[in-house]
Design a protein around this motif. Structure first.
Motif, PDB file in Angstrom:
ATOM      1  N   ARG A   1       0.867  -0.854  -0.258  1.00 56.22           N
ATOM      2  CA  ARG A   1      -0.245   0.214  -0.102  1.00 56.22           C
ATOM      3  C   ARG A   1       0.613   0.773   0.171  1.00 56.22           C
ATOM      4  NH1 ARG A   1      -4.412  -1.815  -0.829  1.00 56.22           N
ATOM      5  NH2 ARG A   1      -5.331  -3.165   0.398  1.00 56.22           N
ATOM      6  N   PRO A   2       0.823   1.768  -1.240  1.00 54.12           N
ATOM      7  CA  PRO A   2       1.441   3.431  -0.763  1.00 54.12           C
ATOM      8  C   PRO A   2       1.555   4.339   0.080  1.00 54.12           C
ATOM      9  CG  PRO A   2       0.514   2.879  -3.131  1.00 54.12           C
ATOM     10  CD  PRO A   2      -0.330   1.772  -2.149  1.00 54.12           C
ATOM     11  N   GLN A   3       2.641   4.748   0.657  1.00 54.39           N
ATOM     12  CA  GLN A   3       2.378   5.600   1.801  1.00 54.39           C
ATOM     13  C   GLN A   3       2.521   7.271   1.199  1.00 54.39           C
ATOM     14  OE1 GLN A   3       1.989   4.257   4.652  1.00 54.39           O
ATOM     15  NE2 GLN A   3       1.661   2.617   4.140  1.00 54.39           N
ATOM     16  N   GLY A   4       1.814   7.811   0.917  1.00 56.96           N
ATOM     17  CA  GLY A   4       2.233   9.356   0.370  1.00 56.96           C
ATOM     18  C   GLY A   4       1.957   8.769  -1.378  1.00 56.96           C
TER      19      GLY A   4
ATOM     20  N   ASP B   1       5.847  -0.195  -5.546  1.00 58.35           N
ATOM     21  CA  ASP B   1       4.266  -0.660  -4.702  1.00 58.35           C
ATOM     22  C   ASP B   1       3.619  -1.814  -5.551  1.00 58.35           C
ATOM     23  OD1 ASP B   1       5.085   1.154  -2.588  1.00 58.35           O
ATOM     24  OD2 ASP B   1       3.789   2.842  -3.382  1.00 58.35           O
TER      25      ASP B   1
ATOM     26  N   ASP C   1      -5.681   2.560  -1.203  1.00 56.17           N
ATOM     27  CA  ASP C   1      -5.317   2.672  -0.106  1.00 56.17           C
ATOM     28  C   ASP C   1      -6.309   1.104   0.668  1.00 56.17           C
ATOM     29  OD1 ASP C   1      -4.173   4.522   0.588  1.00 56.17           O
ATOM     30  OD2 ASP C   1      -5.489   6.259  -0.088  1.00 56.17           O
TER      31      ASP C   1
ATOM     32  N   ASP D   1      -3.061  10.962  -1.795  1.00 55.88           N
ATOM     33  CA  ASP D   1      -1.515  10.872  -0.961  1.00 55.88           C
ATOM     34  C   ASP D   1      -1.949  10.604  -0.247  1.00 55.88           C
ATOM     35  OD1 ASP D   1      -0.560  12.585  -2.241  1.00 55.88           O
ATOM     36  OD2 ASP D   1      -0.211  11.945  -4.316  1.00 55.88           O
ATOM     37  N   GLU D   2      -2.420  11.434   0.826  1.00 54.28           N
ATOM     38  CA  GLU D   2      -2.579  11.859   1.866  1.00 54.28           C
ATOM     39  C   GLU D   2      -2.002  11.158   3.270  1.00 54.28           C
ATOM     40  OE1 GLU D   2      -4.683  15.381   3.326  1.00 54.28           O
ATOM     41  OE2 GLU D   2      -2.885  16.918   2.373  1.00 54.28           O
ATOM     42  N   GLY D   3      -3.040   9.881   2.864  1.00 50.86           N
ATOM     43  CA  GLY D   3      -3.215   8.956   3.860  1.00 50.86           C
ATOM     44  C   GLY D   3      -4.282   8.694   5.178  1.00 50.86           C
ATOM     45  N   ARG D   4      -5.105   9.675   4.746  1.00 51.93           N
ATOM     46  CA  ARG D   4      -6.698  10.069   5.303  1.00 51.93           C
ATOM     47  C   ARG D   4      -7.374  10.859   5.040  1.00 51.93           C
ATOM     48  NH1 ARG D   4      -5.705  15.774   7.335  1.00 51.93           N
ATOM     49  NH2 ARG D   4      -3.604  16.581   6.776  1.00 51.93           N
TER      50      ARG D   4
END
Ligand SMILES: NC(=O)c1ccc[n+]([C@@H]2O[C@H](COP(=O)([O-])OP(=O)(O)OC[C@H]3O[C@@H](n4cnc5c(N)ncnc54)[C@H](OP(=O)(O)O)[C@@H]3O)[C@@H](O)[C@H]2O)c1
Length: 346
Positions: free
Chosen positions: A13-16, A22, A58, A256-259
């Motif tokens: 899962r990409p982070q940012g 990935d 995500d 891509d902020e993860g939230r």
């Protein structure tokens, strides 16, 4: 026909920002034989790189489509040709648009509620996914149906130099609005003014957006077509005219902020201004796509819509090309063609 089925598997899962690492490129034997009832197998011809796919990478919970499980092939909008059919509505040879996956051959359930339609006669595969595909159709219905623009009003579009944004902005000009585009960088802003005929631009990478909008829209913004969200949406909210309409098309700034993306602050501003803010999905208008294609074709033939396509070739390039959406390196509708030229333009 290839005997190998190339696949891009979601490995992590990409982070940012999404990274090519990935994903993993795999070769498996191409599927053969019949498919079951209510299913078709397609050979993908071209893929659309759609920003919302980043949400599908995500964990479950923040996406309209299911989260892609780790170890599975990445989902993606595509056009392809039916090579095996278990549904008489889509016989072998039919050219379709659907949510497919990053592989040569994909099985698509026909009754599962996924977007799936035969390409209209007269449109090539590339036209069906590009110039008259998801993004221009989104712009058409988002601006005209959700935004309810009226001649003489002021329209502001974010992500304006992109595929969806540039179409929305130019339809605004066709409908007689004053149009201001927000985009990243001098070159994209110049293209919007010089080629698309916009009245003004804001380079969000170099200028304070809220102050510039205040200066450019002294009577406020009547329609804000938002592809970006975040602080750009906030800047527009703070500059809306009474009875303005905010069209929520996308929120790419937060994908891509993860939230989960935050909404604008000070919603009292919307109450005091009697402002309507509405989200929408292009798919809501599936039974009216023909109407949009007819208008878009007529405007294109009349030279009233400048269109930029960022067409790449080669299955192996899919993740790297997709990543350019988030750096802003893409120049218009971002496509990856995996079939030969003659077929793609068929
Ligand atoms: N509601 C629907 O049914 C629907 C359907 C299709 C698309 N959409 C949405 O429409 C939007 C545009 O999609 P598209 O496919 O046409 O892509 P696009 O606009 O052609 O490409 C994406 C552009 O977004 C801009 N961008 C990227 N990160 C950004 C950030 N952090 N802040 C501000 N701008 C950023 C970049 O342009 P700059 O160089 O200007 O930064 C980039 O070129 C997306 O939000 C997408 O999810 C919605």
């Amino acid at each position: 026909m290839s005997e190998t089925n190339r696949q891009w598997i979601l490995r992590a899962r990409p982070q940012g920002h999404m990274r090519v690492e990935d994903f993993e490129l795999k070769n498996v034997p191409a599927p053969t034989g019949a498919v079951g009832a209510g299913e078709i197998r397609i050979r993908n011809v071209a893929f659309l790189c759609a920003p919302t796919m980043r949400n599908w990478m995500d964990p479950p919970g923040n996406s309209f489509y299911p989260s892609v499980p780790l170890g599975e092939v990445m989902l993606a909008p595509a056009v392809g040709r039916v090579v095996a059919s278990g549904d008489p509505e889509y016989p072998v040879g039919t050219r379709v648009y659907t949510i497919s996956s990053w592989q040569d051959y994909a099985s698509i359930p026909t009754g599962a509620g996924l977007p799936l339609h035969a390409l209209p006669e007269g449109l090539s595969f590339l036209e069906g996914i590009g110039r008259y595909g998801l993004n221009p159709l989104t712009a058409y219905f988002g601006l005209l149906d959700v935004g309810q623009p009226r001649a003489g009003e002021t329209l502001v579009v974010s992500g304006a130099a992109g595929s969806t944004g540039s179409t929305a902005a130019q339809i605004g000009k066709i409908k007689g609005l004053r149009v201001i585009g927000i985009a990243g960088g001098a070159a994209k802003c110049a293209w919007l003014r010089d080629e698309c005929g916009l009245d003004a631009t804001v380079d969000y990478k170099a200028e304070p957006v809220e102050e510039r909008l205040a200066a450019l829209c002294p009577d406020g913004i009547d329609v804000f077509y938002d592809n970006v969200g975040g602080e750009i949406l906030q800047a527009a909210v703070n500059n809306m005219a009474p009875f303005g309409r905010i069209v929520l098309c996308g929120q790419i700034a937060s994908y891509d902020e993860g939230r989960q993306p935050e909404g604008p602050r000070n919603m009292m501003r919307l109450i005091y201004g009697s402002i309507r803010m509405q989200g929408f999905l292009c798919g809501n208008y599936a039974d009216r796509f023909d109407e949009a294609v007819t208008d878009l074709k007529a405007w294109t033939a009349a030279g009233r819509i400048a269109y930029r396509e960022d067409l790449h070739h080669g299955f192996e390039n899919l993740p790297a090309v997709f990543a350019t959406l988030f750096s802003g390196a893409n120049q218009g509708t971002l496509l990856v063609q995996v079939a030969d030229e003659a077929e793609a333009r068929e």
